[in-house]
Design a protein around this motif. Structure first.
Motif, short mmCIF file in Angstrom:
data_model
loop_
_atom_site.label_atom_id
_atom_site.label_comp_id
_atom_site.label_asym_id
_atom_site.label_seq_id
_atom_site.Cartn_x
_atom_site.Cartn_y
_atom_site.Cartn_z
N GLY A 159 0.84 -1.19 0.00
CA GLY A 159 0.00 0.00 0.00
C GLY A 159 0.87 1.23 0.00
O GLY A 159 2.11 1.13 -0.01
N PRO A 160 0.27 2.42 0.00
CA PRO A 160 1.05 3.67 -0.03
C PRO A 160 2.09 3.72 1.08
O PRO A 160 1.78 3.57 2.26
CB PRO A 160 -0.03 4.75 0.17
N TYR B 12 0.27 -7.71 10.01
CA TYR B 12 -0.68 -7.98 8.94
C TYR B 12 -1.86 -7.04 8.95
O TYR B 12 -2.42 -6.71 7.90
CB TYR B 12 -1.17 -9.43 9.01
N VAL B 13 -2.25 -6.56 10.12
CA VAL B 13 -3.41 -5.66 10.19
C VAL B 13 -3.18 -4.40 9.38
O VAL B 13 -4.12 -3.84 8.79
CB VAL B 13 -3.73 -5.33 11.66
N ARG B 14 -1.94 -3.93 9.27
CA ARG B 14 -1.66 -2.73 8.48
C ARG B 14 -1.90 -2.98 6.99
O ARG B 14 -2.41 -2.12 6.27
CB ARG B 14 -0.21 -2.27 8.69
N LYS B 15 -1.56 -4.17 6.53
CA LYS B 15 -1.79 -4.50 5.12
C LYS B 15 -3.29 -4.53 4.82
O LYS B 15 -3.74 -4.04 3.77
CB LYS B 15 -1.18 -5.87 4.80
N LEU C 143 -6.24 1.42 -2.90
CA LEU C 143 -4.91 1.54 -3.50
C LEU C 143 -4.86 2.71 -4.48
O LEU C 143 -5.84 2.99 -5.16
CB LEU C 143 -4.54 0.25 -4.22
N PRO C 144 -3.72 3.37 -4.59
CA PRO C 144 -3.57 4.44 -5.59
C PRO C 144 -3.48 3.84 -6.99
O PRO C 144 -3.39 2.61 -7.14
CB PRO C 144 -2.25 5.10 -5.18
N ASP D 270 -12.46 -4.90 -7.74
CA ASP D 270 -13.65 -4.22 -7.24
C ASP D 270 -13.90 -4.52 -5.76
O ASP D 270 -15.05 -4.57 -5.31
CB ASP D 270 -14.88 -4.63 -8.06
N LEU D 271 -12.82 -4.72 -5.02
CA LEU D 271 -12.97 -5.17 -3.63
C LEU D 271 -13.60 -4.11 -2.74
O LEU D 271 -14.54 -4.37 -2.00
CB LEU D 271 -11.62 -5.60 -3.06
N GLY D 272 -13.09 -2.88 -2.77
CA GLY D 272 -13.57 -1.87 -1.83
C GLY D 272 -13.11 -2.19 -0.41
O GLY D 272 -12.32 -3.10 -0.18
#
Length: 297
Positions: free
Chosen positions: A106-107, A162-165, A172-173, A217-219
């Motif tokens: 992620g960013p 893992y919680v941060r991921k 996601l950008p 298309d997860l959101g």
């Protein structure tokens, strides 16, 4: 015959639920996006013993495991695992070649790590890496030295809770941004002084896992299962699988926030029975996405 769940495994870019039965070995159930998943937890959660050399040795005491633990092992079996483990730095004599990688979650969430070269990208899929690029290949200890060198110089960790991921993957950008972030980090890493001569640098090739994970298309999911309990159930349509996480649509309406995350590390050590015709939803305790702790990588 009782089969115990061992969690999600990734084989040839596809997720599968693993199963094990004493005296029968293991098997896997390949998962497909769009399929209905419904199961009931039976009995209590038990230690899965030790996996080594392609076989599983049962826990000698049949110990129970805490329902919120992200590792289905008792303390003694976990100690045996750590006694000969690359992750725990107790396997320095492993003669296999290793690969060093940079992974994107992620960013501003990059990670440096190593994996046995023969495993290919399986380790990255297991960790839930949205994308990655190889850095180098060579002997284990040389790979470890570069992992540390890159981590310090670039300020990136070798472990991420893992919680941060889980918190960042739903927003996601654009792909151009994170691909550029990976390419820039790769260029900095291979330009560092102090690389062991025994390592062969790898050309930067960004590998995108969004398709394998079903992220298009997860959101942002609404909640995550915090623990399993005897007699509890969960039922829904599988829309994505990211690392150990199963993302289920449980009929909460269209758009982001409709889903439920089931961390398959919490499934490991349980006997799961099929539960057809129960509709959708769960009776397991749930919480916000940041509520399941434990487990790095």
């Amino acid at each position: 015959m009782t089969w115990w769940c061992t969690g999600v495994r990734w084989r040839e870019g596809r997720p599968a639920l693993g199963w094990w039965a004493p005296g029968r070995g293991g098997r896997e159930s390949v998962l497909a996006y769009g399929q209905e998943l419904a199961f009931v937890a039976r009995g209590g959660r038990g230690c899965l013993g030790v996996w080594r050399g392609g076989r599983r040795t049962p826990c000698p005491t049949g110990a129970a495991v805490a329902v919120r633990a992200t590792r289905a092992q008792c303390e003694e079996c976990a100690r045996i695992d750590r006694s000969y483990s690359v992750a725990a730095d107790t396997m320095a004599d492993d003669p296999r070649p290793y690969a060093v990688y940079l992974a994107y979650f992620g960013p501003e969430l990059l990670k440096v790590g190593i994996t046995a070269d023969e495993r290919g990208p399986a380790r990255l899929l297991e960790q839930g890496a949205v994308a990655f690029t190889w850095l180098a290949r060579g002997p284990l200890m040389a790979a470890r030295r570069v992992e540390e060198l890159v981590g310090v110089a670039l300020g990136v960790p070798d472990r991420i809770p893992y919680v941060r991921k889980r918190l960042v993957r739903g927003a996601l950008p654009p792909v151009q941004e994170w691909a550029a972030e990976l390419r820039a980090a790769h260029a900095r890493a291979v330009g560092l002084a102090g690389w062991p001569e025994s390592l062969t640098p790898a050309v930067c090739e960004v590998v995108d896992h969004r398709g394998e994970f079903g992220l298009a298309d997860l959101g942002r999911p609404a909640s995550v299962v915090r623990e399993l309990a005897d007699g509890g159930l969960v039922a829904g349509r599988l829309v994505a699988a990211v690392g150990p996480d199963l993302h289920l649509d449980i009929g909460l309406g269209p758009g982001p926030g409709r889903g439920l995350v089931v961390d398959s590390r919490l499934l490991a050590g349980w006997r799961l029975a099929s539960a057809e015709g129960v509709g959708t939803g769960t009776t397991f305790p749930t919480g916000e996405l940041g509520g399941v702790q434990g487990g790095l990588f």
